[in-house]
Scaffold this motif. Structure first.
Motif, PDB file in Angstrom:
ATOM      1  N   ILE A  39      52.448 105.711  58.597  1.00 54.19           N
ATOM      2  CA  ILE A  39      52.637 104.097  58.610  1.00 54.19           C
ATOM      3  C   ILE A  39      52.967 103.541  57.321  1.00 54.19           C
ATOM      4  CG2 ILE A  39      51.601 102.186  59.882  1.00 54.19           C
ATOM      5  CD1 ILE A  39      49.951 103.943  61.641  1.00 54.19           C
ATOM      6  N   GLY A  40      54.110 102.911  57.421  1.00 54.31           N
ATOM      7  CA  GLY A  40      54.491 102.310  56.306  1.00 54.31           C
ATOM      8  C   GLY A  40      55.500 103.227  55.407  1.00 54.31           C
TER       9      GLY A  40
ATOM     10  N   GLU B 210      57.795 101.465  60.251  1.00 52.91           N
ATOM     11  CA  GLU B 210      58.184 100.482  59.325  1.00 52.91           C
ATOM     12  C   GLU B 210      58.460  98.914  60.097  1.00 52.91           C
ATOM     13  OE1 GLU B 210      57.607  99.951  55.604  1.00 52.91           O
ATOM     14  OE2 GLU B 210      57.788  97.747  56.570  1.00 52.91           O
ATOM     15  N   GLY B 211      57.486  98.143  59.644  1.00 54.96           N
ATOM     16  CA  GLY B 211      57.571  96.528  60.121  1.00 54.96           C
ATOM     17  C   GLY B 211      58.923  95.702  59.496  1.00 54.96           C
ATOM     18  N   ARG B 212      58.952  95.971  58.215  1.00 52.55           N
ATOM     19  CA  ARG B 212      60.099  95.311  57.543  1.00 52.55           C
ATOM     20  C   ARG B 212      61.440  95.589  58.211  1.00 52.55           C
ATOM     21  NH1 ARG B 212      58.567  93.463  52.298  1.00 52.55           N
ATOM     22  NH2 ARG B 212      56.707  94.577  51.821  1.00 52.55           N
TER      23      ARG B 212
ATOM     24  N   TRP C 159      55.805  97.033  63.871  1.00 56.54           N
ATOM     25  CA  TRP C 159      54.456  97.068  63.318  1.00 56.54           C
ATOM     26  C   TRP C 159      53.554  98.153  63.860  1.00 56.54           C
ATOM     27  CZ3 TRP C 159      54.095  95.263  58.507  1.00 56.54           C
ATOM     28  CH2 TRP C 159      55.278  94.389  58.149  1.00 56.54           C
TER      29      TRP C 159
ATOM     30  N   SER D 166      50.093 100.588  65.109  1.00 57.67           N
ATOM     31  CA  SER D 166      48.464 100.292  65.163  1.00 57.67           C
ATOM     32  C   SER D 166      48.192 101.734  65.757  1.00 57.67           C
ATOM     33  CB  SER D 166      48.027  99.135  65.792  1.00 57.67           C
ATOM     34  OG  SER D 166      48.554  99.317  67.081  1.00 57.67           O
TER      35      SER D 166
ATOM     36  N   VAL E  94      53.631 101.252  68.634  1.00 53.38           N
ATOM     37  CA  VAL E  94      54.566 100.484  67.798  1.00 53.38           C
ATOM     38  C   VAL E  94      55.067  99.527  68.783  1.00 53.38           C
ATOM     39  CG1 VAL E  94      56.734 100.341  66.434  1.00 53.38           C
ATOM     40  CG2 VAL E  94      54.809 102.487  66.444  1.00 53.38           C
TER      41      VAL E  94
ATOM     42  N   SER F 158      50.029 101.959  54.389  1.00 55.23           N
ATOM     43  CA  SER F 158      50.349 100.735  54.534  1.00 55.23           C
ATOM     44  C   SER F 158      50.546  99.660  53.300  1.00 55.23           C
ATOM     45  CB  SER F 158      49.740 100.142  55.686  1.00 55.23           C
ATOM     46  OG  SER F 158      48.084 100.354  54.926  1.00 55.23           O
TER      47      SER F 158
ATOM     48  N   TYR G 116      46.538  96.560  51.806  1.00 55.67           N
ATOM     49  CA  TYR G 116      46.882  96.009  53.058  1.00 55.67           C
ATOM     50  C   TYR G 116      46.792  96.957  54.140  1.00 55.67           C
ATOM     51  CZ  TYR G 116      49.877  93.571  56.435  1.00 55.67           C
ATOM     52  OH  TYR G 116      50.490  92.784  57.686  1.00 55.67           O
TER      53      TYR G 116
ATOM     54  N   GLY H 112      45.966  94.552  61.123  1.00 52.00           N
ATOM     55  CA  GLY H 112      46.873  94.944  62.468  1.00 52.00           C
ATOM     56  C   GLY H 112      46.512  96.378  62.758  1.00 52.00           C
TER      57      GLY H 112
END
Ligand code: FAD
Ligand code: NAI
Length: 462
Positions: A9-10, A33-35, A114, A116, A125, A139, A272, A275
């Motif tokens: 994650i990340g 990756e959420g970005r 994102w 969890s 996701v 993260s 960070y 979430g």
């Protein structure tokens, strides 16, 4: 639903390096990756964009200060801020696309969104839940702000806003004389802003070698940065275009106000974990909000690992990368390892500042008998030719065995020079080993050799 050996994650330097190494080791791997783009803080809003702006503004500084003396005459360049920001964005894009390419090449799946962790072995996701034998949390971190200081990322900014200001401010106040404050403060000072740095402590860059701190501050002052030391910022007040910074001097509790067009809050970063659902998982956290791990980067929940800024240690891209590689090896049943005693730190101002290993203060405190070898760049021919004679190399070695214990450099290319000493330390080298190694002339690295010679019978050129 897909099933993986590892889900990370990340996609910062910790996560993307870990993903690539996992794939190289034959594991089926995905990275969440959420970005919009890969690469994390470092590539998108950290190391890379800040270094682009440092490079461009340094070129301007050279043109304004050193060109005429070298016989390069003509009008100094002026600043096209919009174009400078385009150059920075282009640099970011080249790097983030590079990671996308590497993911494809290594067959790493990018799970966009994102993530969890609803339970060990599962990563959610969006609406999809994926299965993973191992989960690695990478993260990262976010800016830590101050009570009473409201960040709007326009007038009162963190490093993120400071990398995309609408214009170069006339007056900038930087809160915190740490790495971010001095790098980005240097950028704007070179571009013409009047920069005042307000620092809580009596020294800049806490934790660094005391002689380097003093020399560094003197050089930055010469470059036009002003410092207010021993000052605790109480609050900021801002309108749409201006701000006031209220601070109290620690020595007499007197209260003062500074006016600014832009205030950069650079008072550290914090892990960070928002979430991720770590509370429900019962994952053990430290009082500073970091995920606790053992020496294999395993958290308190079996099958879940953590690396990078979200765990303890220096918040540096290369530390995250090393942990990424080592954790991948652990997951693959190998023996991944990080030598935390040999992680260099670099500040990319001009001159650069770099360090590795122990400081003199730490050695004194530990009662460790040591010797110091120091050499000034004023005695280095290449540095003199390049108007880069400010600064020195300082090597600390064990008094009886001569083994190198630490090194502190302020000067040209310090961030590159430090690695020769890192390699020496990894091999358990003595200062004499460095001193007896032939160094090409004329190079800045001769100053490293001279400092090593200074640990023994003495340098030649001083
Ligand atoms: P990050 O790079 O922070 O990446 C974490 C990623 O995880 C982010 O992209 C985030 O979107 C993603 N993420 C978080 N939660 C989730 C979730 N639930 N689902 C999906 N994705 C998620 N270090 C250096 O060594 N050299 C430098 O020159 C340097 N310059 C810097 C300059 C600035 C202005 C800043 C702010 C930092 C700088 N750093 C530098 C520090 C460096 O950026 C960090 O140490 C490094 O990025 C940490 O890597 P990481 O992989 O742990 O996390
Ligand atoms: P930092 O921890 O380096 O410096 C923060 C500074 O703010 C300290 O000097 C501290 O004393 C001061 N401060 C704290 N509260 C204050 C207050 N109320 N008033 C005045 N001063 C106050 O943090 P920074 O610069 O925000 O950087 C965060 C992280 O990002 C660092 O851990 C660093 O490792 C990483 N980074 C690394 C870079 C590099 O490797 N070149 C570049 C930029 C960031």
């Amino acid at each position: 639903m897909a099933s993986y050996d590892v889900i990370i994650i990340g996609s910062g330097p910790g996560g993307y390096v870990c993903a690539i190494r996992c794939a190289q080791l034959g594991l089926k791997v995905a990275c969440v990756e959420g970005r919009e783009t890969l690469g994390g803080t470092c590539l998108n809003i950290g190391c890379i964009p800040s270094k682009a702006l440092l490079h461009a503004s340094h070129m301007l500084h050279e043109a304004e200060h050193n060109f005429a003396a070298m016989g390069l005459k003509g009008k100094s360049p002026s600043v096209d801020w919009k174009q400078m920001l385009c150059y920075k964005e282009e640099t970011i894009a080249q790097n983030t696309k590079g990671i996308e390419f590497l993911f494809k090449k290594n067959k790493v799946d990018w799970l966009k969104g994102w993530g969890s962790i609803p339970e060990a072995g599962k990563v959610k996701v969006g609406e999809e839940v994926h299965e993973a034998k191992n989960i690695i949390i990478a993260s990262g971190s976010e800016p830590a702000t101050l009570p009473g200081v409201e960040v709007d990322e326009k007038v009162v900014v963190t490093s993120t806003g400071a990398l995309e200001l609408g214009k170069v401010p006339k007056k900038m106040v930087v809160i915190g004389a740490g790495v971010i404050g001095l790098e980005l403060g240097s950028v704007y000072a070179r571009l013409g802003s009047a920069v005042t740095v307000v620092e809580f402590l009596d020294v800049i860059t806490p934790g660094m070698d005391a002689e380097v701190q003093k020399t560094f501050q003197k050089i930055l002052k010469k470059q036009g940065l002003e410092f207010i030391m021993g000052a605790a910022v109480q609050k900021t007040e801002s309108t749409k275009t201006k701000a006031k910074v209220h601070y109290k001097l620690r020595q007499d509790d007197s209260e003062h106000i500074l006016d600014a067009d832009t205030v950069l809050v650079a008072t550290g970063r914090k892990p960070y974990t928002q979430g991720l659902g770590l509370d429900a998982l019962g994952l053990k956290m430290s009082s500073r909000g970091q995920i606790e791990v053992n020496d294999k980067w395993e958290t308190s929940v079996p099958g879940i690992y953590a690396i990078g800024d979200v765990i303890d240690g220096p918040m540096l891209a290369h530390k995250a990368e090393d942990e990424g590689m080592a954790a991948a090896e652990q997951v693959a049943g190998k023996h991944g390892h990080v030598n935390y005693g040999v992680i260099p730190g670099v500040i990319y101002t001009h001159p650069e500042v770099a360090n590795v290993g122990l400081t003199e203060d730490a050695l004194k405190e530990a009662g460790h008998a040591y010797k110091v070898g120091k050499f000034s760049f004023m005695g280095n021919g290449r540095a003199k030719a390049n108007f880069a004679g400010d600064g020195f190399v300082k090597i600390l070695a064990d008094k009886s065995t001569d083994r190198i214990l630490g090194a502190h450099i302020i000067g040209p290319a310090a961030g590159d020079l430090i690695h020769e000493i890192c390699v020496a330390m990894e091999f358990g080298a003595s200062a004499q080993d460095l001193a007896m190694t032939c160094h090409a002339h004329p190079t800045y690295s001769e100053a490293v050799r001279e400092a090593a010679l200074a640990c023994g019978d003495g340098p030649i050129h001083m």
